[in-house]
Every structure is written in C-alpha cells, then in structure tokens.
Design an enzyme around this catalytic site. Structure first.
Site, PDB file in Angstrom:
ATOM      1  N   LYS A  22       0.854  -1.206   0.000  1.00 27.39           N
ATOM      2  CA  LYS A  22       0.000   0.000   0.000  1.00 27.39           C
ATOM      3  C   LYS A  22       0.883   1.247   0.000  1.00 27.39           C
ATOM      4  CE  LYS A  22      -1.710   1.535   4.068  1.00 27.39           C
ATOM      5  NZ  LYS A  22      -1.363   2.927   4.385  1.00 27.39           N
ATOM      6  N   ASN A  23       1.908   1.245   0.861  1.00 26.70           N
ATOM      7  CA  ASN A  23       2.698   2.462   1.042  1.00 26.70           C
ATOM      8  C   ASN A  23       3.730   2.681  -0.059  1.00 26.70           C
ATOM      9  OD1 ASN A  23       1.151   2.941   3.241  1.00 26.70           O
ATOM     10  ND2 ASN A  23       2.698   2.356   4.749  1.00 26.70           N
ATOM     11  N   ARG A  92      -5.009  10.905   4.179  1.00 31.72           N
ATOM     12  CA  ARG A  92      -3.754  11.522   4.604  1.00 31.72           C
ATOM     13  C   ARG A  92      -2.787  11.569   3.428  1.00 31.72           C
ATOM     14  NH1 ARG A  92      -0.286  14.364   7.618  1.00 31.72           N
ATOM     15  NH2 ARG A  92       1.797  13.696   7.065  1.00 31.72           N
ATOM     16  N   PRO A 122       1.341  16.552  11.159  1.00 28.38           N
ATOM     17  CA  PRO A 122       1.564  17.842  10.488  1.00 28.38           C
ATOM     18  C   PRO A 122       2.209  17.644   9.118  1.00 28.38           C
ATOM     19  CG  PRO A 122       3.174  17.510  12.220  1.00 28.38           C
ATOM     20  CD  PRO A 122       2.189  16.395  12.343  1.00 28.38           C
ATOM     21  N   ASP A 124       4.427  20.234   7.885  1.00 31.46           N
ATOM     22  CA  ASP A 124       5.431  21.303   7.788  1.00 31.46           C
ATOM     23  C   ASP A 124       6.670  20.890   7.001  1.00 31.46           C
ATOM     24  OD1 ASP A 124       5.629  19.587  10.144  1.00 31.46           O
ATOM     25  OD2 ASP A 124       7.425  20.733  10.611  1.00 31.46           O
ATOM     26  N   ASP A 305       4.668   0.661  12.037  1.00 31.48           N
ATOM     27  CA  ASP A 305       3.446  -0.004  11.580  1.00 31.48           C
ATOM     28  C   ASP A 305       3.334  -1.436  12.082  1.00 31.48           C
ATOM     29  OD1 ASP A 305       3.451   1.606   8.303  1.00 31.48           O
ATOM     30  OD2 ASP A 305       2.898   2.318  10.290  1.00 31.48           O
ATOM     31  N   ARG A 397      -8.454  -0.753   4.944  1.00 33.78           N
ATOM     32  CA  ARG A 397      -7.645   0.312   4.332  1.00 33.78           C
ATOM     33  C   ARG A 397      -6.282  -0.218   3.909  1.00 33.78           C
ATOM     34  NH1 ARG A 397      -6.474   5.072   7.928  1.00 33.78           N
ATOM     35  NH2 ARG A 397      -5.202   5.483   6.093  1.00 33.78           N
TER      36      ARG A 397
HETATM   37  C1  EPZ Z   1       4.201   6.943   6.148  1.00 32.04           C
HETATM   38  O1  EPZ Z   1       3.417   7.964   6.743  1.00 32.04           O
HETATM   39  C2  EPZ Z   1       3.290   5.729   6.081  1.00 32.04           C
HETATM   40  N1  EPZ Z   1       2.136   6.019   5.242  1.00 32.04           N
HETATM   41  C3  EPZ Z   1       2.831   5.344   7.491  1.00 32.04           C
HETATM   42  O2  EPZ Z   1       2.038   4.162   7.387  1.00 32.04           O
HETATM   43  C4  EPZ Z   1       4.070   5.035   8.325  1.00 32.04           C
HETATM   44  O3  EPZ Z   1       3.665   4.722   9.647  1.00 32.04           O
HETATM   45  C5  EPZ Z   1       5.000   6.258   8.328  1.00 32.04           C
HETATM   46  O4  EPZ Z   1       5.335   6.623   6.965  1.00 32.04           O
HETATM   47  C6  EPZ Z   1       6.295   5.986   9.091  1.00 32.04           C
HETATM   48  O5  EPZ Z   1       6.965   4.913   8.529  1.00 32.04           O
HETATM   49  C7  EPZ Z   1       2.287   6.007   3.897  1.00 32.04           C
HETATM   50  O6  EPZ Z   1       3.359   5.772   3.373  1.00 32.04           O
HETATM   51  C8  EPZ Z   1       1.038   6.270   3.100  1.00 32.04           C
HETATM   52  P1  EPZ Z   1       6.213  10.350   8.286  1.00 32.04           P
HETATM   53  P2  EPZ Z   1       3.961   9.500   6.770  1.00 32.04           P
HETATM   54  O7  EPZ Z   1       6.072  11.591   7.524  1.00 32.04           O
HETATM   55  O8  EPZ Z   1       4.706   9.779   5.533  1.00 32.04           O
HETATM   56  C9  EPZ Z   1       6.110  13.642  11.645  1.00 32.04           C
HETATM   57  C10 EPZ Z   1       0.171   2.793   7.769  1.00 32.04           C
HETATM   58  O9  EPZ Z   1      -0.313   2.289   8.790  1.00 32.04           O
HETATM   59  N2  EPZ Z   1       5.981  14.609  10.552  1.00 32.04           N
HETATM   60  O10 EPZ Z   1       7.465   9.534   8.138  1.00 32.04           O
HETATM   61  O11 EPZ Z   1       2.839  10.371   7.148  1.00 32.04           O
HETATM   62  C11 EPZ Z   1       4.861  12.792  11.816  1.00 32.04           C
HETATM   63  O12 EPZ Z   1       3.902  13.476  12.592  1.00 32.04           O
HETATM   64  C12 EPZ Z   1       0.655   4.237   7.802  1.00 32.04           C
HETATM   65  O13 EPZ Z   1       0.318   2.191   6.669  1.00 32.04           O
HETATM   66  C13 EPZ Z   1       6.067  15.976  10.850  1.00 32.04           C
HETATM   67  O14 EPZ Z   1       6.253  16.371  12.003  1.00 32.04           O
HETATM   68  O15 EPZ Z   1       4.980   9.388   7.994  1.00 32.04           O
HETATM   69  C14 EPZ Z   1       5.381  11.564  12.507  1.00 32.04           C
HETATM   70  O16 EPZ Z   1       5.486  11.827  13.889  1.00 32.04           O
HETATM   71  C15 EPZ Z   1       0.467   4.894   9.157  1.00 32.04           C
HETATM   72  N3  EPZ Z   1       5.924  16.867   9.847  1.00 32.04           N
HETATM   73  C16 EPZ Z   1       6.777  11.399  11.904  1.00 32.04           C
HETATM   74  O17 EPZ Z   1       7.115  12.665  11.329  1.00 32.04           O
HETATM   75  C17 EPZ Z   1       5.717  16.474   8.537  1.00 32.04           C
HETATM   76  O18 EPZ Z   1       5.634  17.346   7.649  1.00 32.04           O
HETATM   77  C18 EPZ Z   1       6.860  10.328  10.818  1.00 32.04           C
HETATM   78  O19 EPZ Z   1       5.941  10.674   9.830  1.00 32.04           O
HETATM   79  C19 EPZ Z   1       5.635  15.098   8.260  1.00 32.04           C
HETATM   80  C20 EPZ Z   1       5.773  14.179   9.275  1.00 32.04           C
END
Ligand code: EPZ
Length: 421
Positions: A22-23, A92, A122, A124, A305, A397
């Site tokens: 999926k990811n 998301r 977020p 950002d 995950d 999902r």
């Molecule tokens: C991806 O989410 C995956 N989703 C998530 O899988 C996965 O848990 C995550 O990466 C971590 O491996 C997809 O690929 C669609 P991040 P993503 O940006 O990209 C913070 C599942 O169950 N952050 O690496 O959203 C954020 O809040 C899902 O399949 C900021 O602060 O994850 C988090 O604490 C859940 N600002 C951390 O970074 C930003 O602009 C990691 O988030 C972006 C992220």
C-alpha cells in the site's frame, strides 16, 4: 459497522503471499500525474486507501481504473490543481499529490489532510521541502496554496519523513537543475519510487540512503511497473502465525525489508529461515519469550506499523516486554482494547510495559486505526473463545481481505455484515 468474528486456539499453518505494498502504491499513483502517457501498476491489492487515491486522481481529470489485479492511470487529461476538500481530509496520503500537481500545473490548492488516531500528522516538512525547490506556499484557513515554477535546490528534512521525502522527490524529478534531499527517509518504498521514476526516464540517485540526488528531466514517460511487496502485511502474517503457535511461509516477503522484526521474532523464540531474495519461513510452537525492549524508529529500525501487531504477540510473552513508540505521538490505542482480552499492559506516554499472561480471553473489541485492528485480530487468534473485532473498515484500508488470508491458514475467522454481532 462490519466486524470479524474470530474463534481462537487454531495453530496457523501454510503459505501466503502479500502482493504490492500500500505504502508503495500510493506515492506511485501520485507520480502518475507527472506523465502524459498511461501507467500500469501491476499486482495492486484491493484496498480502500488505493481506491480513494484513484478517486483523487479522477477528481483532477485523470483516468484511473482497475483492470483485474492491475491499476491503469492515464493523466494525459489531467486538468485540475484544486484538491477536493472531502477527499483530501479522508486521505492523509493526498499530501503526496502536492509535489506532482505543482510540478505539472505550477499551482496547487490543497486542504490540510488532518490528523488521525495515531497523531497530529503535520505537513510542515512537506511544505518546507517545496519552498526549498522554489514554491511559494501560503497557508490560510486550513488551506494550502502553492504556486511557482519548481527548480532544483537543497532540501534538508529536520526528520526523515517518508511522505516529505516522497513529495520532494516528485517535486524535483522534473524541476530544472540539480536537487539534493538531505536526511531523507530510507524506507524500501522510497527506493521503489526512485526505481519507478528512473524506469520512466528520471535521474534519481541515492534512494535508500540519507542523501538523494536528483537531476531534473524535461519529461517522464509512463510504463508498466510492479511495486515492491508489502513488508507490513508480511510482518503482520508472520506475527499472526507466531501468536497462534503455528508456522507460515510468506512467499514474496523480502527479508531485507524485515530485518528488525525478524531479529525480534528470533529473540521471542521463533525459528526464522529466509530465502536469499524473497521468502520467509517462521515456526513458533510454544508461548513466545518476552522481548526486553522494542523501540520503533525510521527504517531500518523497527517499523512503527508493526508495533501494534508485535504488542499483540507479546501479551502472552513469558516475562515482561517494553515497547517504545518513537515515531507517532499517540499510537497506543490498541493497548486498552488488548486489555479487554486479559492482556496486562501499562501505558505511560510513548512507552508500554507488557507483562505476559498465560492466556487471553475472547472479547468484543474495536479497531481504532489500521494497524491496531490487525493487532486485535492477532490477539483474537491467540485468545480462548470467540472475539468480535469491530470497525474492520479500518483494517480494509491496508489489508486485502485479511480474514480470507488468515482463514486459508486455518484460522476460524469470518466477516460479519454491518450491524450483526
Ligand atoms: C508513512 O506515513 C506511512 N504512510 C505510514 O504508514 C508510516 O507509519 C510512516 O510513513 C512511518 O513509517 C504512507 O506511506 C502512506 P512520516 P507518513 O512523515 O509519511 C512527523 C500505515 O499504517 N511529521 O514519516 O505520514 C509525523 O507526525 C501508515 O500504513 C512531521 O512532524 O509518515 C510523525 O510523527 C500509518 N511533519 C513522523 O514525522 C511532517 O511534515 C513520521 O511521519 C511530516 C511528518
């Protein structure tokens, strides 16, 4: 709401395959916006997140449809740069579209994708990456307005965000000049996106390391592509088999994508054998041993995950395990639900102390997020008696017909229509 009825106590046994991740598929779908010829993504599972992403592409004027196991996306007719609010709030992953929409149209209007059960989520880091590549970004009343001609630049991510890395790659791949992404995420899905972009004519180097270098090209050419297999689904099935006291062979699991999990499964007493490129065999006929400490971290650390599914296994561990969730700020909703089945879990902030109990009892429990739902299914397989796992729409999902995969391995699990149970 739909639910799974599970009668625990059966040892799983057999072979399974997981299909495309999926990811990986979600950012690949966003990348299709950069091409004017059709793209075929092969072997894509039927997941609601993927269907929603196709709906987003259609809302932007693309043709996106399923043909059997494959997805065909034709962005030749893409004309929209305004992301529908309802869809982008539900998804998301809509934020991955920002880079390609801006690259294609020179402007993009998005709604904040919003948070979910596991944290604020977020964006950002996404926005700062786009600014570093020349975008003018304004945020007002929950909307993100981007405009400008993207150009090569230096992106430094304060945190190795998976989505922000992918967004930056998609924004830079057709931007004039050289770009570099520092402190990039190293997840396997990042390298898979780079493989796809390069197969379509892109020039992306270093994906899978902390520094990605991209030389912008004038255009990309769509083609057929098979995304990498789903390491999280593979890990979930391995944990389900371990929890049931059985054995499993996941044919398309890639060992190199699962090193942290396999290490912890061995620590819990499982016998794990791996093929050179693909294939993982697991066997665990006894109660698992406790695992002293598990800390989630960006790849190659222990995947966030798989934190909930691992916690489910350790509820019957021989001893006490500590699990620390370092990636998301509130990803412990499954602990209370596991407690309803007799698990002994103390949560304090991002840490959970799991004291193994000899047995779990079936109960009525509710999935609060995708991976928590999978964890509850694993616990229900381990429990004595019948469980009802509610809100399986969340599980759908990210897992294609999870109940069918588990039933094929010998689990007593069936899907109840909404309202029954
Ligand atoms: C991806 O989410 C995956 N989703 C998530 O899988 C996965 O848990 C995550 O990466 C971590 O491996 C997809 O690929 C669609 P991040 P993503 O940006 O990209 C913070 C599942 O169950 N952050 O690496 O959203 C954020 O809040 C899902 O399949 C900021 O602060 O994850 C988090 O604490 C859940 N600002 C951390 O970074 C930003 O602009 C990691 O988030 C972006 C992220």
């Amino acid at each position: 709401m739909e639910a799974f009825s599970v009668v625990g106590g059966e040892r799983l046994s057999g072979e399974a395959r997981v299909g495309a991740a999926k990811n990986a598929v979600l950012p690949l779908l966003a990348a299709c916006l950069l091409m004017k010829e059709p793209v075929m993504l092969c072997g894509c599972p039927r997941l609601s997140d993927i269907a929603d992403m196709c709906a987003l592409l259609q809302s932007l004027g693309c043709r996106a449809q399923r043909e059997g196991e494959d997805l065909i996306v034709d962005a030749g007719g893409a004309c929209g740069c305004v992301m529908p609010e309802a869809l982008s709030k539900r998804m998301r992953s809509s934020i991955f579209m920002l880079g390609p929409v801006l690259s294609r149209f020179g402007q993009a209007v998005f709604t904040y994708p919003g948070g979910c059960e596991i944290g604020l989520r977020p964006v950002d880091l996404h926005l700062s990456a786009l600014r570093a590549l020349g975008a003018r970004v304004e945020e007002e009343r929950g909307h993100i307005l981007c405009r400008g001609t993207l150009r090569g630049g230096a992106v430094h991510l304060d945190y190795p965000s998976v989505g922000a890395t992918e967004n930056a790659m998609l924004a830079a791949v057709c931007a004039r000049g050289e770009s570099v992404i520092c402190n990039a995420a190293r997840e396997p899905e990042i390298a898979d996106l780079a493989r796809f972009l390069n197969a379509c004519g892109g020039r992306v180097r270093g994906a899978g390391t902390g520094t990605i270098r991209i030389e912008g090209v004038a255009r990309l050419t769509g083609r057929a592509y098979t995304p990498l297999p789903d390491r999280i689904c593979a890990g979930t099935l391995l944990l389900a088999a371990a929890g049931s006291g059985g054995e499993i062979y996941v044919r398309d699991a890639r060992p190199q994508d699962l090193t942290a999990l396999l290490h912890k499964l061995r620590e819990a007493g499982a016998e794990v054998k791996c093929g050179r490129e693909a294939g993982v065999h697991l066997r665990l006929r006894t109660r698992p041993r406790a695992v002293r400490r598990i800390e989630t971290a960006p790849f190659p650390g222990f995947a966030t995950d798989l934190q909930a599914p691992m916690m489910a296994l350790l509820t019957r561990g021989q001893g006490t395990s500590l699990i620390v969730e370092n990636v998301f700020e509130s990803r412990m909703s499954h602990a209370a639900e596991l407690g309803r089945m007799g698990a002994d879990i103390q949560v304090s902030g991002r840490a959970a102390v799991v004291r193994g109990v000899p047995r779990l009892s079936g109960a009525r429990v509710t999935a609060r997020d995708l991976r928590a739902g999978a964890a509850l299914c694993i616990a229900a397989l381990m429990a004595e008696g019948e469980s009802l796992v509610e809100n399986v729409a969340l599980i759908d999902r990210g897992y294609e017909r999870l109940e069918e995969k588990l039933a094929a391995l010998g689990a007593r699990i069936r899907r109840l229509p909404g309202g029954e149970g």
